[in-house]
Design an enzyme around this catalytic site. Structure first.
Site, PDB file in Angstrom:
ATOM      1  N   SER A  10       0.853  -1.185   0.000  1.00  0.00           N
ATOM      2  CA  SER A  10       0.000   0.000   0.000  1.00  0.00           C
ATOM      3  C   SER A  10       0.889   1.235   0.000  1.00  0.00           C
ATOM      4  CB  SER A  10      -0.888   0.016   1.255  1.00  0.00           C
ATOM      5  OG  SER A  10      -1.580   1.250   1.374  1.00  0.00           O
ATOM      6  N   TYR A  64      -1.813   0.386  10.580  1.00  0.00           N
ATOM      7  CA  TYR A  64      -1.765  -0.040   9.180  1.00  0.00           C
ATOM      8  C   TYR A  64      -0.472   0.434   8.531  1.00  0.00           C
ATOM      9  CZ  TYR A  64      -3.519  -1.087   4.474  1.00  0.00           C
ATOM     10  OH  TYR A  64      -3.684  -1.599   3.205  1.00  0.00           O
TER      11      TYR A  64
END
Length: 257
Positions: free
Chosen positions: A137, A150
């Site tokens: 990501s 995250y």
């Protein structure tokens, strides 16, 4: 003989789109996911070989390895299983959310790589090369507030792939990383926000053409189908409306006068 690809997290979103596209391209596709009923639907509709397994459980990964090994060599592994849980600050966030994110994004990726490498080497001997591609990501490259867990997990997954590339140097095994930005899927944001559909929808509000799962699938298949001597070490992919992690245009995109 068709090449074989293993796709984790294949029951929905990017994983499902990727499994379908590989199948359309003539690959033998093994879909790995926890939800057997979703995999069965993919098997019935698209001819994908289902393997029900949770990448956070070593016993499941060991069993999946045996099932996949019985099919023969593996030309490519796509580590797509992952997720984000919670959006609280570093101070207030639940450590269990962090643990869950590390388990699926980092340890799950590591488990699958360790399990599949012998099968990937078999394919590389026969066909000249094999591939390991992980979906990380932009959150693994740029930090943002309320994304601490995250961010940390995806930074770790990015590091894992970079180290793996060094460790496999000298073998004909490509190590590829695809780091998406804003991708609108049915489940990712909903899971992150604990089932709050309205809050999940607000992430994409006003954004002109956010990326969708099919866009990421196309990039994955392209990267793996490139000639074997070309390695896309890191590809960052975002919608045009997202100039950076912290700069998203929430109105139609138009040329200036």
């Amino acid at each position: 003989m068709a090449k074989r690809v293993v796709v984790t997290g294949a029951s929905s979103g990017i994983g499902e789109a990727t499994a379908k596209l590989f199948r359309e391209r003539g690959w033998d596709v093994v879909g790995v996911a926890r939800r057997g009923e979703r995999l069965d639907a993919l098997a019935a509709g698209h001819g994908i070989h289902p393997v029900v397994a949770d990448v956070t459980l070593q016993a499941d990964v060991d069993r999946a390895r045996e099932e996949i090994a019985a099919l023969g060599p593996v030309n490519a592994l796509v580590n797509n299983a992952g997720g984000a849980f919670g959006s609280a600050s570093v101070e207030l966030s639940d450590p269990e959310d962090w643990r869950a994110m590390f388990d699926v994004n980092v340890l799950g990726t590591k488990r699958m790589i360790s399990a599949m490498l012998p099968l990937l080497r078999d394919a590389a001997r026969a066909d000249g090369h094999a591939d390991i591609l992980s979906i990380t990501s932009v959150a693994g490259h740029e930090v943002y507030e309320s994304g601490g867990g995250y961010n940390a997990a995806k930074f770790a997954e990015h590091a894992l792939m970079a180290v793996l590339r060094l460790e496999l140097a000298g073998e004909p095994i490509r190590v590829l990383e695809l780091a998406p930005g804003m991708v609108k899927t049915d489940e990712f944001a909903v899971k992150r926000f604990g089932g709050d559909v309205e809050r999940a929808a607000s992430v994409y509000a006003g954004v002109d053409d956010p990326l969708v799962a099919d866009d990421i699938a196309a990039a994955i298949v392209h990267a793996i189908e490139l000639p074997g001597h070309i390695n896309l070490d890191l590809v960052t992919i975002r919608p045009v409306a997202q100039a950076a992690q912290f700069k998203v245009i929430r109105q139609p995109l138009v040329p200036k006068n």
